[in-house]
Design an enzyme around this catalytic site. Structure first.
Site, PDB file in Angstrom:
ATOM      1  N   VAL A  14       9.630  23.798 151.526  1.00  0.00           N
ATOM      2  CA  VAL A  14      10.703  24.545 150.864  1.00  0.00           C
ATOM      3  C   VAL A  14      11.873  24.806 151.819  1.00  0.00           C
ATOM      4  CG1 VAL A  14      11.275  26.617 149.539  1.00  0.00           C
ATOM      5  CG2 VAL A  14       9.014  25.592 149.304  1.00  0.00           C
ATOM      6  N   VAL A 131       8.470  32.792 141.730  1.00  0.00           N
ATOM      7  CA  VAL A 131       7.866  32.532 140.416  1.00  0.00           C
ATOM      8  C   VAL A 131       8.601  31.372 139.752  1.00  0.00           C
ATOM      9  CG1 VAL A 131       7.269  33.480 138.148  1.00  0.00           C
ATOM     10  CG2 VAL A 131       7.331  34.996 140.139  1.00  0.00           C
ATOM     11  N   LYS A 204       2.010  35.545 140.760  1.00  0.00           N
ATOM     12  CA  LYS A 204       3.266  35.457 140.006  1.00  0.00           C
ATOM     13  C   LYS A 204       3.258  36.437 138.823  1.00  0.00           C
ATOM     14  CE  LYS A 204       3.904  30.737 141.613  1.00  0.00           C
ATOM     15  NZ  LYS A 204       3.490  29.343 141.459  1.00  0.00           N
TER      16      LYS A 204
HETATM   17  N1  HSE Z   1       1.718  26.075 144.841  1.00  0.00           N
HETATM   18  C1  HSE Z   1       2.667  26.529 143.898  1.00  0.00           C
HETATM   19  C2  HSE Z   1       2.486  25.748 142.603  1.00  0.00           C
HETATM   20  C3  HSE Z   1       4.053  26.326 144.436  1.00  0.00           C
HETATM   21  O1  HSE Z   1       1.786  24.747 142.605  1.00  0.00           O
HETATM   22  O2  HSE Z   1       3.016  26.160 141.591  1.00  0.00           O
HETATM   23  C4  HSE Z   1       5.136  27.010 143.635  1.00  0.00           C
HETATM   24  O3  HSE Z   1       4.970  28.407 143.628  1.00  0.00           O
END
Ligand code: HSE
Length: 438
Positions: A14, A131, A204
């Protein structure tokens, strides 16, 4: 043009995505804001140098030094995990820096300390990327839905789990192979059990519920089931029932208390959420004034998540420029209006269920199982029995009418204790007609 200097901690998937977004979108963002967002420094202990296109960005191993650099306006934390991420975030706030983070584990578990410290210091904390990856769901909920009581939240919030389930369903690829692929694509968490055990989705949901209802909630309040017990045979049976299996986060607002659960769900094929495939996420809200709203987009991955982080940086930069820091409360409600709210016990809910019972293929098994279900007033809608491996157990699959959770867990415990039952029963909830999105 005013320059806002950014210090980035973590140049992983990221972090490097953010750097690329800030570089490729520099002029567009200037035209939209009158501000230059400059990635001034990167702190990372795992890399020796930055790619050549970032030759004017300083690389350091000293995150604390960067945090205290008076030139830096905004610290972006993209290392994930609780520590040392929390220490860096708290140091940044203490130093009077605004913070942007994509760290859902940190915010859902330590958010209370972080947001309290930020409020005391008068700095902003942005977390759009925590999220729904690139989907502007946090801003949408906080600002777009400000004039709504949120009646429900339902969605697919983990790209990795959705990618695995989609490829298992459409291509029949084995779980482990698809997980490896999701890791290579940069979707999965450093510890992928967070993705497949539903924990990342629950992180989330904690963030969304806090913002939707103005409530204090922790991970322990959420009923969490992952997708590791789902086998290709369940996907096949789901297909026969006209459903696809999705890992859903669900919360309904019952005023005095709210539901909070994450579990695999059989979703009817004609339902909106059944068509959300691959690493895409979809988050659906029902508001009392707006009705149904669906946010859809890439829920994981370098560039989509980089896009969301850049949007937070821009929001803060604009607030700095306008002298309006803190104009919008980070968690949607003012801190004094965030308080306790009850959680609906899962045992009090009801829905139709899918059971896959692994039993010996001997006479009387079905009668024994249906006897236990009848005792608990669980009505069977259909039964399927497939295959007969040499000497092995058979899968007896049942779809029930709507049944209470408490009765189902008692009945399944009794069924699993039968001598003829050879493995724990796989139980999957089925999304009801009445839950369909309009
Ligand atoms: N590991 C998380 C997913 C990354 O696969 O959604 C994004 O939050």
């Amino acid at each position: 043009m005013k320059v806002i200097n950014v210090g980035l901690i973590g140049f992983g998937t990221v972090g490097s995505g953010l750097a690329e977004v800030l570089l490729s979108q520099k002029e567009r963002m200037e035209k939209r804001s009158g501000l230059t967002i400059r990635l001034a420094k990167v702190a990372d202990i795992a890399i020796a140098e930055l790619p050549p296109q970032f030759s004017d960005v300083e690389l350091t191993r000293d995150a604390a030094g960067m945090i205290n650099d008076p030139e830096i306006d905004i610290i972006v934390e993209l290392i994930g995990g609780i520590e040392p991420a929390k220490t860096f975030v708290m140091q940044a706030i203490e130093a009077g820096k605004h913070v942007v983070s994509a760290n859902k584990a940190l915010l859902s578990q330590e958010g209370k300390d972080i947001f309290a410290a930020a409020a005391a210091k008068g700095v902003e904390v942005g977390f759009e990327a925590s999220v729904g990856g690139g989907i502007p769901v946090i801003k949408g909920l906080r600002e777009g839905l400000v004039a709504n009581k949120i009646l429900s939240i339902m969605g697919i919030m983990n790209g990795t789990a959705n990618y695995i389930l989609t490829r298992m369903t459409d291509e029949g690829i084995a779980f482990d192979e698809v997980l490896k692929d999701a890791q290579e694509k940069g979707y999965a968490e450093a510890d992928p059990t967070y993705d497949i055990e539903g924990i990342d989705t629950a992180h989330k949901l904690v963030i969304l519920m806090t913002m939707a209802y103005g409530m204090n909630i922790s991970l322990d309040d959420i009923t969490i089931e992952g997708i590791t017990s789902i086998e290709p045979v369940d996907i096949e049976f789901a297909r026969e029932f006209g459903c696809r299996i999705k890992l859903l986060a669900i919360s309904r607002n019952h005023e005095e208390h709210v539901e909070a659960r994450v579990h695999p769900t059989m979703v009817p094929e004609n339902h909106l959420l059944a068509s959300i495939n691959g690493a895409y996420n979809a988050i659906h809200f029902t508001g009392d004034t707006v009705g149904n709203v669906l946010f859809y987009g890439q829920g994981a991955g370098k560039m989509p998540t980089g896009s969301a982080v850049a949007a937070d940086v821009m929001d803060i930069a604009r607030d700095i420029q306008a002298g309006s820091v803190g104009r919008v409360p980070s968690l949607s409600y003012l801190p004094e209006h965030i308080g306790p709210l009850g959680i609906t016990p899962i045992e009090e809910l009801s829905c139709p269920f899918y059971f896959r019972i692994s039993a010996k293929d001997v006479s009387g098994v079905l009668a024994e199982i249906s006897g236990i279900l009848a005792e608990h007033d669980i009505s069977i809608e259909s039964v399927l029995q497939k295959g007969r491996e040499e000497q092995g157990p058979v899968s007896i699959v049942m779809r029930t009418h709507t049944a209470p959770e408490a009765a189902v867990s008692e009945a399944i415990a009794k069924i699993d204790a039968l001598d003829v039952v050879e493995a724990p029963t796989v139980t999957i909830r089925i999304l009801e007609e009445e839950n369909d999105l309009e």
